[in-house]
Design an enzyme around this catalytic site. Structure first.
Site, PDB file in Angstrom:
ATOM      1  CE  LYS A 180      -1.784   2.867   3.013  1.00 33.16           C
ATOM      2  NZ  LYS A 180      -1.778   4.081   2.184  1.00 33.16           N
ATOM      3  CD  GLU A 255      13.367   1.082  10.264  1.00 38.06           C
ATOM      4  OE1 GLU A 255      13.682   2.068  10.969  1.00 38.06           O
ATOM      5  OE2 GLU A 255      13.980   0.008  10.300  1.00 38.06           O
ATOM      6  CB  CYS A 289      12.550   9.344   9.193  1.00 40.17           C
ATOM      7  SG  CYS A 289      13.607   8.487   8.029  1.00 40.17           S
ATOM      8  CD  GLU A 386       9.105  12.997  12.878  1.00 34.76           C
ATOM      9  OE1 GLU A 386       7.982  12.469  13.002  1.00 34.76           O
ATOM     10  OE2 GLU A 386      10.031  12.475  12.233  1.00 34.76           O
TER      11      GLU A 386
HETATM   12  P1  NAP Z   1       1.911   8.079   8.563  1.00 32.33           P
HETATM   13  O1  NAP Z   1       0.860   9.106   8.589  1.00 32.33           O
HETATM   14  O2  NAP Z   1       2.176   7.294   9.793  1.00 32.33           O
HETATM   15  O3  NAP Z   1       1.543   7.101   7.348  1.00 32.33           O
HETATM   16  C1  NAP Z   1       2.394   6.055   6.922  1.00 32.33           C
HETATM   17  C2  NAP Z   1       1.588   5.038   6.144  1.00 32.33           C
HETATM   18  O4  NAP Z   1       0.663   4.394   7.029  1.00 32.33           O
HETATM   19  C3  NAP Z   1       0.745   5.650   5.026  1.00 32.33           C
HETATM   20  O5  NAP Z   1       0.745   4.790   3.919  1.00 32.33           O
HETATM   21  C4  NAP Z   1      -0.618   5.730   5.666  1.00 32.33           C
HETATM   22  O6  NAP Z   1      -1.678   5.758   4.734  1.00 32.33           O
HETATM   23  C5  NAP Z   1      -0.629   4.437   6.473  1.00 32.33           C
HETATM   24  N1  NAP Z   1      -1.627   4.365   7.536  1.00 32.33           N
HETATM   25  C6  NAP Z   1      -2.300   5.376   8.138  1.00 32.33           C
HETATM   26  N2  NAP Z   1      -3.179   4.893   9.052  1.00 32.33           N
HETATM   27  C7  NAP Z   1      -3.060   3.532   9.027  1.00 32.33           C
HETATM   28  C8  NAP Z   1      -3.707   2.469   9.725  1.00 32.33           C
HETATM   29  N3  NAP Z   1      -4.645   2.706  10.638  1.00 32.33           N
HETATM   30  N4  NAP Z   1      -3.350   1.194   9.441  1.00 32.33           N
HETATM   31  C9  NAP Z   1      -2.384   0.941   8.522  1.00 32.33           C
HETATM   32  N5  NAP Z   1      -1.753   1.909   7.822  1.00 32.33           N
HETATM   33  C10 NAP Z   1      -2.075   3.193   8.076  1.00 32.33           C
HETATM   34  O7  NAP Z   1       3.318   8.705   8.128  1.00 32.33           O
HETATM   35  P2  NAP Z   1       3.552   9.737   6.919  1.00 32.33           P
HETATM   36  O8  NAP Z   1       2.870  11.009   7.284  1.00 32.33           O
HETATM   37  O9  NAP Z   1       3.228   9.098   5.630  1.00 32.33           O
HETATM   38  O10 NAP Z   1       5.145   9.885   6.957  1.00 32.33           O
HETATM   39  C11 NAP Z   1       5.824  10.730   7.819  1.00 32.33           C
HETATM   40  C12 NAP Z   1       6.338   9.981   9.056  1.00 32.33           C
HETATM   41  O11 NAP Z   1       7.114   8.854   8.652  1.00 32.33           O
HETATM   42  C13 NAP Z   1       7.262  10.809   9.900  1.00 32.33           C
HETATM   43  O12 NAP Z   1       6.983  10.605  11.271  1.00 32.33           O
HETATM   44  C14 NAP Z   1       8.647  10.254   9.567  1.00 32.33           C
HETATM   45  O13 NAP Z   1       9.599  10.481  10.563  1.00 32.33           O
HETATM   46  C15 NAP Z   1       8.346   8.820   9.351  1.00 32.33           C
HETATM   47  N6  NAP Z   1       9.369   8.185   8.519  1.00 32.33           N
HETATM   48  C16 NAP Z   1      10.227   7.262   9.072  1.00 32.33           C
HETATM   49  C17 NAP Z   1      11.224   6.673   8.304  1.00 32.33           C
HETATM   50  C18 NAP Z   1      12.169   5.670   8.891  1.00 32.33           C
HETATM   51  O14 NAP Z   1      12.734   4.897   8.134  1.00 32.33           O
HETATM   52  N7  NAP Z   1      12.379   5.635  10.182  1.00 32.33           N
HETATM   53  C19 NAP Z   1      11.359   7.015   6.961  1.00 32.33           C
HETATM   54  C20 NAP Z   1      10.476   7.957   6.424  1.00 32.33           C
HETATM   55  C21 NAP Z   1       9.482   8.521   7.205  1.00 32.33           C
HETATM   56  P3  NAP Z   1      -2.251   7.116   4.060  1.00 32.33           P
HETATM   57  O15 NAP Z   1      -2.016   6.940   2.612  1.00 32.33           O
HETATM   58  O16 NAP Z   1      -3.708   7.127   4.395  1.00 32.33           O
HETATM   59  O17 NAP Z   1      -1.519   8.276   4.667  1.00 32.33           O
END
Ligand code: NAP
Ligand code: MG
Length: 484
Positions: A180, A255, A289, A386
């Site tokens: 997804k 992650e 991140c 963050e």
């Molecule tokens: P997010 O809002 O947590 O979303 C991540 C993914 O999860 C998206 O595909 C999202 O779908 C999905 N999702 C949302 N609710 C869900 C649920 N209830 N069940 C399963 N999946 C669900 O994060 P983001 O805003 O996309 O990305 C930013 C965050 O990612 C930041 O906190 C950043 O630090 C972190 N990040 C971490 C790393 C690492 O490797 N450590 C790398 C990059 C980013 P939607 O399409 O609906 O949003």
């Protein structure tokens, strides 16, 4: 839209077919630099679509797992060639859909090809270890087997690298995949899936469903046929995923976010430290991140560092991400823009002083210029949470011990940097800093394809990704006692 993008089917890919969502719903995605421009219409899928994808992946599992690692690697190698030939188109589409400056989009698209190539070679590696039994001289050996159908859930901020560094090892080690993509950046991922389709991956081995996390993501997490979930995204969403998936005894890899410190020691090369602080805090508009959120500078170097940092910010190019000179482009979406602006407002309320940026920089674009705070208390929101944008804070410190303990005083532990010319300082940092990725004299962001990547504390859970570490998550190790 580029030619290939026009040919790309903005659809789900299930069982080898490009299909709309079952109920035909779509959503529009807009260019964050010029939000009136529609990038495309994408399926707004539901749990039913996820179900069809999981069914297809389940059916394809036996055949795919039955190939040798080298045979599976050959598909990845072909896909790497396709991606490599299309780096420019992929980069252009990435920039249009999520605002990453083109110079960085090009690097990321190139990296996706390198990841595919790396994992295409992993099929030739050992798949186990041979022992002798202790009581008799018969054999005991271990063997790595695929986990089964794996579910991959990815964020919008690295739309080429992150889907690739999950899909490539999952496939290389014999799993079938349901992925997804984030709704905010599906176009880049469509290029990747298309490349694997062109590599003639057997039907059902890789399935893509585009839709919301709460519908599609949640269906993958709660379906018992999916044996493992690899998730990259925010801490609260990731923790919820872990809770639901582990109840079903699934394997989970998370992650998550970071609050990454950069420590500038008194003896550091300030030019290098300033450049790294700028790149770490502001490239990709701080939407990494591993971005630099907290900069701790030794008291005697503080004023000098501050002055040079502000000079560097004044020289940096902020604006249109499709201009190859641009260093800082827009925030991905209106809601992320609002979140970052409210983080800035909260920093102001909590006694922080803004010494650069802080206000919207373009009436149309979701553009926030490099923003720097100082005098922020250690227990204020900005010091602890963050804010996912081009926002960083300067702090002074008087001893290395103090710097390390303040750097460690957050629940996150993704990446950290130190700038110093003293080996003893570097060694102490490497021994004591609580993060999964440490940098000595380089910026907090950046990840090479052939080495492990992952955070500690709240920033990560489960085995690390990338390089040889990926085998831990994507295979199951079994032990075989073999007597004659
Ligand atoms: P997010 O809002 O947590 O979303 C991540 C993914 O999860 C998206 O595909 C999202 O779908 C999905 N999702 C949302 N609710 C869900 C649920 N209830 N069940 C399963 N999946 C669900 O994060 P983001 O805003 O996309 O990305 C930013 C965050 O990612 C930041 O906190 C950043 O630090 C972190 N990040 C971490 C790393 C690492 O490797 N450590 C790398 C990059 C980013 P939607 O399409 O609906 O949003
Ligand atoms: Mg989000």
């Amino acid at each position: 839209m580029s030619e290939t993008a026009a040919e790309l089917r903005a659809a789900n890919f299930i069982g080898g077919e490009w299909v709309p969502s079952r109920d035909g719903d779509v959503y529009e995605r807009h260019n964050p630099w010029r939000p009136s421009e529609v990038i495309g219409e994408f399926p707004s899928s539901t749990a039913e679509d996820a179900d069809a994808a999981i069914e297809a992946a389940s059916r394809a599992l036996r055949g795919w797992a039955g190939l040798s690692g080298a045979q599976r690697g050959a598909y990845l190698r072909k896909a790497a060639d396709v991606v490599e030939a299309r780096v420019e188109e992929i980069a252009q589409d990435m920039t249009r859909e999520m605002g990453k400056p083109l110079r960085e989009s090009r690097i990321e698209a190139t990296r996706a090809a390198a990841i595919l190539r790396f994992f295409s070679g992993e099929g030739w590696r050992p798949v186990g270890e041979l022992y002798e039994q202790s009581a008799a001289k018969s054999l005991v050996y271990t063997r790595r087997r695929p986990v089964g159908v794996v579910g991959l859930i990815t964020p919008w901020n690295f739309p080429a690298a992150i889907p690739t560094w999950k899909m490539a090892p999952a496939l290389a080690y014999g799993n079938t995949v349901v992925i997804k993509l984030a709704q905010d950046s599906p176009l880049t991922g469509l290029h990747l899936v298309r490349a694997l389709e062109e590599a003639e991956l057997p039907d059902g081995v890789l399935n893509l469903v585009i839709g919301s996390g709460s519908k599609v993501g949640n269906a993958m997490v709660t379906d018992p046929r999916v044996r493992a979930i690899s998730f990259t995204g925010s801490v609260p969403v990731g923790q919820g995923v872990r809770e639901r998936a582990t109840k079903l005894s699934k394997r989970v890899q998370l992650e998550l976010g970071g609050h990454n410190p950069l420590i500038v020691a008194e003896d550091a090369s300030l030019d290098k430290a300033v450049e790294a602080a700028y790149a770490g805090a502001f490239w990709s508009a701080g939407q990494k991140c591993t971005a630099t959120r907290r900069i701790f500078v030794a008291e005697p170097a503080y004023e000098d560092f501050r002055e040079r940092f502000l000079e560097r910010i004044a020289q940096g190019k902020v604006g249109d991400p499709s201009d190859p000179e641009t260093e800082v482009g827009p925030i991905v979406s209106e809601s992320q823009f609002d979140d970052v602006m409210s983080g800035i407002a909260r920093g102001r309320e909590e006694r922080g002083t803004i010494i650069a940026g802080g206000d919207r920089a373009d009436p149309d674009a979701y553009l926030i210029p490099p923003t720097v705070f100082e005098d922020v208390p250690d227990d204020a929101f900005l010091s602890c949470e963050e804010v996912f944008g081009p926002v960083t804070t300067l702090y002074r410190f008087s001893s290395l011990e103090e710097a390390i303990s303040r750097a460690n005083a957050v629940p996150f532990g993704l990446s950290a940097s130190v700038f110093t010319s003293n080996l003893a300082v570097a060694q102490r940092f490497v021994d004591e800093l609580q993060a999964g990725i440490l940098h000595v004299n380089s910026q907090t962001a950046g990840a090479d394809v052939h080495v492990p990547f992952g955070g500690s504390k709240e920033s990560g859970y489960g085995p690390h990704e990338q390089g040889r570490a990926a085998i831990e998550f994507y295979t199951e190790e079994i032990t075989v006692y073999q007597d004659v």
